[in-house]
Design a protein around this motif. Structure first.
Motif, PDB file in Angstrom:
ATOM      1  N   UNK B  69       0.886  -0.928  -0.144  1.00  0.00           N
ATOM      2  CA  UNK B  69       0.185  -0.018  -0.041  1.00  0.00           C
ATOM      3  C   UNK B  69       0.914   1.413   0.088  1.00  0.00           C
ATOM      4  N   UNK B  70       0.505   2.235  -0.801  1.00  0.00           N
ATOM      5  CA  UNK B  70       1.194   3.517  -0.673  1.00  0.00           C
ATOM      6  C   UNK B  70       0.186   4.606  -0.422  1.00  0.00           C
ATOM      7  N   UNK B  96       9.442   0.234   3.674  1.00  0.00           N
ATOM      8  CA  UNK B  96      10.080   1.816   3.811  1.00  0.00           C
ATOM      9  C   UNK B  96      10.155   2.098   2.330  1.00  0.00           C
ATOM     10  N   UNK B 105      11.845  -0.446  -0.026  1.00  0.00           N
ATOM     11  CA  UNK B 105      12.555  -1.673   0.599  1.00  0.00           C
ATOM     12  C   UNK B 105      11.477  -2.540   1.233  1.00  0.00           C
ATOM     13  N   UNK B 107      10.867  -4.560   4.445  1.00  0.00           N
ATOM     14  CA  UNK B 107      11.791  -4.882   5.547  1.00  0.00           C
ATOM     15  C   UNK B 107      11.524  -6.580   6.190  1.00  0.00           C
ATOM     16  N   UNK B 127      -0.203  -4.214   7.398  1.00  0.00           N
ATOM     17  CA  UNK B 127       0.680  -3.421   6.689  1.00  0.00           C
ATOM     18  C   UNK B 127       1.455  -2.181   7.266  1.00  0.00           C
ATOM     19  N   UNK B 128       2.527  -2.276   7.301  1.00  0.00           N
ATOM     20  CA  UNK B 128       3.285  -1.189   7.826  1.00  0.00           C
ATOM     21  C   UNK B 128       3.980  -0.457   6.613  1.00  0.00           C
ATOM     22  N   UNK B 129       3.705   0.798   6.559  1.00  0.00           N
ATOM     23  CA  UNK B 129       4.269   1.539   5.583  1.00  0.00           C
ATOM     24  C   UNK B 129       4.994   2.706   6.204  1.00  0.00           C
ATOM     25  N   UNK B 130       6.418   2.644   6.361  1.00  0.00           N
ATOM     26  CA  UNK B 130       7.273   3.985   6.779  1.00  0.00           C
ATOM     27  C   UNK B 130       7.575   4.630   5.530  1.00  0.00           C
ATOM     28  N   UNK B 131       7.676   5.746   5.687  1.00  0.00           N
ATOM     29  CA  UNK B 131       8.603   6.654   4.574  1.00  0.00           C
ATOM     30  C   UNK B 131       9.577   7.735   5.424  1.00  0.00           C
ATOM     31  N   UNK B 132      10.519   8.068   4.614  1.00  0.00           N
ATOM     32  CA  UNK B 132      11.632   8.655   5.277  1.00  0.00           C
ATOM     33  C   UNK B 132      12.665   8.887   4.358  1.00  0.00           C
ATOM     34  N   UNK B 133      13.955   8.778   4.969  1.00  0.00           N
ATOM     35  CA  UNK B 133      15.049   8.677   4.051  1.00  0.00           C
ATOM     36  C   UNK B 133      15.866   7.418   4.348  1.00  0.00           C
ATOM     37  N   UNK B 134      16.263   6.819   3.173  1.00  0.00           N
ATOM     38  CA  UNK B 134      17.012   5.237   3.429  1.00  0.00           C
ATOM     39  C   UNK B 134      18.388   5.485   3.464  1.00  0.00           C
ATOM     40  N   UNK B 135      18.995   4.375   3.622  1.00  0.00           N
ATOM     41  CA  UNK B 135      20.324   4.091   4.038  1.00  0.00           C
ATOM     42  C   UNK B 135      21.230   5.009   3.042  1.00  0.00           C
TER      43      UNK B 135
END
Lengths: 140, 140
Positions: B69-70, B96, B105, B107, B127-135
């Motif tokens: 999901x987005x 992520x 990604x 996870x 469903x867990x959808x996290x957003x942010x800045x990746x590695x």
DNA sequence: GTAGATTTGCAACATTGTTGCAATATGTTA
DNA sequence: TAACATATTGCAACAATGTTGCAAATCTAC
């Protein structure tokens, strides 16, 4: 209600117009989230499709409503409660979508446990989308 | 790789065809999730749009890939790892999505903490959808 | 009420997803 | 491997969804 929506719009520096008021009221009346299509159906006699798109966009930008991710293609919108109407982009949200009645519940009062990310990942927003059977449907 | 995709298809009682093999390989080569549009772009010279839609549908039904999901309208697909290829519907997933590079990604190794639902709600999928800045992006 | 800015509706278009059906490719059996 | 039955593909046509530019209408502030 009218003055309520009026206040919300003014607070967000938006002109008070028929479509904005009506769409905002739709959200206030609905107990769940609304898809674009829902809004079209419930008000399509009145407003142009384009107006609805643009109204939703503006509401999201202003933080009056937020989007809910779903597994299928549909985008759901739900009203933001007062205390999350600012700085919505760093927020955490949990929603429950019933597989039976298809209603979407905003779980405002649920604490989302912290999830440990791999090193290097910085998370700014977490959305939890649960699905299953809601209270009403499991009582039937 | 060819025999690999071959096995996967046969294991799922699917005929081995050009498009299925190619699309499956696309997923295996990609390090993240793919949107329908991505697949179209990377293989549109070869296969009909409709074929891609139908192939993705079949893959999801068989549990070869799953949807993510987005918050925007896009539906993302990602390969299911071996151990989650059966009984996918009762599964928990964490993803992520990087706001910078837009990569998604899966996870796989993240434990999703149990979330307490209000009484009467029965949850079958989370469903867990996290957003942010990746590695990668945070190191730049 | 009027001027200036914002919003709306229309039209046209772009993208995305679906369905039916004939042609083709695949798997199976002999 | 030839041939049959079945499954898959591509095409065409369509439906639904989302976007853009622009003139007319509406709103806000004065």
């Amino acid at each position: 209600m009218k003055s309520d929506t009026n206040d919300i719009l003014k607070k967000n520096q938006l002109s008070v117009t028929g479509s904005r008021t009506a769409i905002l009221e739709l959200f206030q009346k609905s107990n769940g989230a609304l898809a674009h299509a829902d809004i079209e159906k419930k008000s399509s006699e009145q407003f142009d499709r384009v107006t609805i798109y643009r109204t939703l966009q503006v509401f999201v930008e202003k933080g009056i409503i937020h989007t809910i991710p779903t597994t299928d293609n549909s985008v759901l919108y739900a009203l933001c409660k007062d205390n999350c109407s600012q700085g919505h982009h760093n927020d955490n949200h949990a929603h429950f979508i019933c597989d039976v009645c298809d209603l979407t519940y905003c779980l405002e009062h649920i604490a989302i446990p912290a999830i440990n990310l791999p090193a290097g990942f910085k998370q700014t927003r977490t959305d939890v989308v649960m699905s299953g059977i809601c209270k009403n449907c499991s009582n039937k």
